[in-house]
Design an enzyme around this catalytic site. Structure first.
Site, short mmCIF file in Angstrom:
data_model
loop_
_atom_site.label_atom_id
_atom_site.label_comp_id
_atom_site.label_asym_id
_atom_site.label_seq_id
_atom_site.Cartn_x
_atom_site.Cartn_y
_atom_site.Cartn_z
N GLY A 13 0.91 -13.51 9.10
CA GLY A 13 1.72 -14.24 8.13
C GLY A 13 2.48 -13.34 7.19
O GLY A 13 3.08 -13.83 6.22
N GLU A 15 -3.32 -17.02 2.98
CA GLU A 15 -3.60 -17.42 4.35
C GLU A 15 -5.11 -17.39 4.60
O GLU A 15 -5.67 -18.32 5.16
CB GLU A 15 -2.89 -16.40 5.26
CG GLU A 15 -2.87 -16.68 6.71
CD GLU A 15 -2.15 -15.56 7.44
OE1 GLU A 15 -0.91 -15.46 7.28
OE2 GLU A 15 -2.81 -14.77 8.13
N ASN A 74 -2.24 -5.58 15.90
CA ASN A 74 -2.67 -6.98 15.85
C ASN A 74 -1.54 -8.00 15.85
O ASN A 74 -1.73 -9.16 16.18
CB ASN A 74 -3.50 -7.23 14.59
CG ASN A 74 -4.69 -6.31 14.49
OD1 ASN A 74 -4.81 -5.52 13.57
ND2 ASN A 74 -5.57 -6.38 15.48
N GLY A 108 -3.13 -9.83 2.05
CA GLY A 108 -3.46 -9.60 3.46
C GLY A 108 -4.94 -9.33 3.64
O GLY A 108 -5.75 -9.58 2.75
N ILE A 109 -5.29 -8.80 4.79
CA ILE A 109 -6.68 -8.52 5.12
C ILE A 109 -6.91 -7.01 5.10
O ILE A 109 -5.98 -6.25 5.29
CB ILE A 109 -7.04 -9.12 6.50
CG1 ILE A 109 -6.82 -10.64 6.47
CG2 ILE A 109 -8.45 -8.80 6.90
CD1 ILE A 109 -7.34 -11.35 7.69
N GLY A 110 -8.14 -6.59 4.88
CA GLY A 110 -8.46 -5.18 4.97
C GLY A 110 -9.02 -4.63 3.68
O GLY A 110 -9.09 -5.35 2.67
N ASN A 111 -9.39 -3.36 3.69
CA ASN A 111 -10.09 -2.82 2.53
C ASN A 111 -9.18 -2.60 1.33
O ASN A 111 -9.60 -2.71 0.19
CB ASN A 111 -10.86 -1.53 2.89
CG ASN A 111 -9.93 -0.39 3.28
OD1 ASN A 111 -8.78 -0.62 3.68
ND2 ASN A 111 -10.41 0.83 3.15
N ILE A 112 -7.89 -2.34 1.57
CA ILE A 112 -6.98 -2.18 0.43
C ILE A 112 -6.76 -3.53 -0.24
O ILE A 112 -6.83 -3.65 -1.47
CB ILE A 112 -5.64 -1.57 0.88
CG1 ILE A 112 -5.91 -0.19 1.49
CG2 ILE A 112 -4.69 -1.45 -0.30
CD1 ILE A 112 -4.73 0.39 2.20
#
Lengths: 523, 523
Positions: B397, B303, B393, B278-282
């Site tokens: 996906g 994605e 948000n 996924g997206i983000g800092n983790i």
């Protein structure tokens, strides 16, 4: 050995393994074993050896001292699974079940039931996800006990009325016991057995039409694993069908109306797309309703074929059906066997990893239909747990189909009786007490009052439509009040995408427990 | 017309359609139009025409009087989408969004947001599910506005840093406006464009390895639909990456430990299986953690490609990556463009209907990873709505990958700060306030305290493990108390499959609202 058995077991080396008294096999099994069985929706399961094992436990008072981890494609016949549950013979159970005693065992905390998508069960089994602590990682299932209707010269197995997870269970088994059912005709020719390779070696499933075949009719096994062949003469214990009532007929009518409107709008071809249907009297009514509909040349890509599909064949409405199990009533099976040569060419039975494959369901554009426990005003669905806690049967293949179908449809009566009130339980609630299918997956909700086509709607618009079209008139004002009150509240705090009040949202359930009805006076 | 634009637009008939002043296009649009745009995670979106339209609305005080139904693969850049939201220019929005103002609009009830699986959005669009009331059913999208980096002699479009739903949007559009971005290099060669046919004509996606191609590098369109070509010189507005903190580094460490143990147990090959993140800092920390790991020859089937993947390429750990969007920081894009000839052969950008296809994710055995809002002790996950109501948000996906991956992993800090309390919000709760992913789909939960491998466990066993391995120490006794108390209660009523008390289950959320922390004194 009976002459019938000799006729059915055409492989000489396996014929040597015939065991006349199933009781002789009991000593093989020990507490804690991992046991796989054939079977799916109460057909094609072994009937003799599991009973012998149950007799042994009962006679020797071994309840709770002979517990097994039980792997079956879906449910077994009640006389096996439910008896095992009653005798406390089940520790872990995957991935679906049916029966009062097994439900009791699960909800009393004795049986550890893991409710799995049927399409994922078989692959998770071959991945080793359920057998991480087994010593023999290559063959972690100690015994597979399966029903066959014939064994070919080369030892390949002709299964019975279901395929389910049997290929994978045999693949993962250390030892195999085969019950050859001589009371059933041989099912030779109806199966299409294909065992997908595990990633990274998996290939596309080259099925573009419901009738396409990618496998073999017989199931090839490692003959050295076979420890016994046993004759069985017991039929599948399926019982009759729940009768259609007025409410389910009206649901079927509303659903047919929706499908006709989709054809009119050219969003569906006139022969529709392959149909999938769950189990139960509403599903039966919906499929039976199609007999009276204008649709012709229908096809079916489903999990289980019930009697209603035979009716659809007989009405010349249905061209071909693909499934993993044929679960007919006694009467239905009679018709089916009598016209075997015809049905053999119009039905294919596949492993559940194929019948329920997301890949195929999405490619074929299946019209997926199922009956929930309850759904909510925003379109989330509970298929498994009453009050969020009490397991019924499990989600089966509902997720496989509803998540991937071109159209995903839920049908249910708007309300059901509670002990005190003929409409004490509303099937449309503010928030379901357990979520199996999310708002992101459902297209249409149908009750006897109408249908709500929620495609493309935001949650607020969905709620208004679902309440208006689907809710029981007695519950409409209650649900509308919840929605409107909390819409106002949530607008104030800028959190009104899907308005809820978590402090009151489950109030109807508490009312049911305390006063026997979900009809509450106020929120 | 700039010489750069002339160079990029190689199709003579389209070159005639160049419009120098984007403002001249404003009069084309009318209130209520259906508008499709290219773009995905803030890259590859049109930057000039939507701004001209926003200027027009702002200057003429048309807020709320020029509202559109907006279709984009995922999110646009904030300067477009968020500005449109601020100017009240969005009525309906599909299927994902990012930006403070658009979230505000959604949660204030002005924007009707329909949160859709990204793999399903494109096909539901071509099925006509979102445009049922449009007069022109064949081309219901009035205007498609897309970004290109080149137009070939035959008029086929070379897209920019994302593909998303652009092929389907153009297919469904009545008229097309193309912004050719001359500030970016041409992306020729990196895309693999394939538009699947609708059922019953759909074919298998013949991709067996992440690098396989099934389409074309250019996107072919009906040239007669093109009404204008506009030059753009604005870069993608991506901003920087959130920095990795200690907690996310520890999460990455725990996750790597799990992956190593899977390789040791031979449930994963030593080069793993294709990764999705996924997206983000983790997510960034997890992928960056792999740079230090023993793994080599990795592949990616995801994605969105963030900077961390470029780091993985640079560390020679990553062989190939498939995605639908390359969303890099300014710095990341610099590296990417400088080494274009290399990356062009190591990255493929596909339509989101392919990058996120269940068919491929399951076939390839993807390792799916994502960060939720919260998950619960039984393994249900909330990815979208705070307090069950407030949209962030959308699920993007996450469902496509988590439902179909071989391994489905959720990672999050165990607790987050509230206004009053540095650990006022526990990310592990008794029951999530909104369900996007169910207990049937998740395999492993990871926090900075450890990981819970829940594969094959029943809900009761899952709860114990999740609380023990993942919960923040301050919340462990609270969660354990909930579980044990309600296990006892539910055992009494034979409903202990998934023990809950619906009258107290959301008490922590009420406490948070009233007292600013989820740390409650008693249930």
């Amino acid at each position: 050995m009976s002459s019938l058995l000799k006729e059915r077991v055409k492989c000489a080396s396996l014929l040597k393994k015939v065991v006349t008294h199933p009781r002789d096999l009991v000593s093989l099994f020990k507490h804690g074993d991992y046991i796989g069985m054939s079977g799916f929706t109460g057909v094609g399961y072994p009937k003799v050896v599991p009973q012998a094992l149950a007799d042994h436990v009962q006679e020797n008072k071994l309840e709770g001292k002979m517990k097994f981890n039980l792997f079956v494609g879906a449910s077994l016949g009640a006389e096996v699974e439910d008896r095992w549950a009653k005798l406390d013979m089940i520790d872990r159970r995957y991935p679906h079940q049916v029966g009062k005693n097994i439900q009791k065992g699960i909800n009393e905390g004795r049986i550890r039931f893991s409710d799995q998508h049927l399409s994922m069960f078989s692959q998770n089994l071959t991945y080793g996800f359920y057998t991480k602590e087994c010593a023999n990682q290559k063959s972690p299932i100690n015994y597979a006990i399966i029903e066959a209707t014939e064994i070919k010269e080369d030892g390949s197995i002709i299964l019975a009325a279901s395929v389910g997870a049997t290929p994978e269970i045999l693949h993962m088994a250390d030892k195999i016991i085969i019950e050859v059912n001589t009371a059933l005709p041989s099912f030779d020719g109806i199966h299409d057995i294909h065992l997908p390779l595990d990633p990274p070696h998996r290939k596309p499933l080259m099925i573009e039409n419901v009738q396409d075949r990618i496998g073999t009719t017989g199931l090839k096994i490692d003959l050295s694993k076979v420890v016994a062949i046993v004759e069985s003469t017991k039929p599948d214990n399926t019982g009759g069908n729940a009768p259609e009532d007025e409410s389910s007929k009206q649901i079927a009518k509303n659903l047919t109306e929706f499908l006709i409107s989709e054809v009119d709008a050219k969003r569906l071809p006139k022969e529709l797309l392959p149909l999938q249907s769950g189990i139960g009297n509403i599903a039966n009514a919906v499929i039976s309703g199609l007999v009276e509909s204008p649709f012709e040349n229908l096809t079916v890509f489903t999990e289980v074929l019930q009697d209603c599909f035979i009716n659809l064949f007989e009405a010349n409405k249905l061209n071909f059906a693909s499934a993993t199990s044929v679960r007919l009533s006694e009467e239905g099976f009679k018709k089916f066997y009598a016209d075997w040569d015809n049905y053999k060419n119009k039905i294919v039975l596949r492993p559940q990893t194929i019948s329920n494959a997301p890949e195929l369901i999405r490619r074929l554009g299946v019209i997926a239909m199922n009956t929930p426990v309850e759904f909510d005003i925003y379109g989330h669905v509970n298929s498994t747990c009453v009050n969020g806690s009490r397991m019924i049967n499990g989600l089966g293949g509902s997720g496989d189909f509803l998540r991937n179908g071109k159209l995903s449809i839920m049908h249910t009566p708007a309300a059901r009786p509670s002990k005190n009130d003929p409409i004490g339980i509303t099937c449309i609630v503010p928030m379901v007490s357990h979520v199996d299918h999310t708002e992101h997956d459902l297209d249409v909700f149908v009750t006897e009052f109408g249908y709500a086509d929620v495609r493309g709607l935001c949650p607020r618009d969905r709620a208004k439509l679902i309440i208006e079209k689907c809710a029981h008139p007695e519950y409409k004002p209650i649900l509308l009040d919840y929605f409107e009150t909390n819409l106002k509240k949530c607008l104030k705090t800028s959190s009104a995408h899907q308005p809820h009040d978590l402090s009151t949202v489950f109030k109807m359930y508490q009312n049911l427990q305390e006063k026997g009805t979900m009809r509450i006076e106020h929120w």
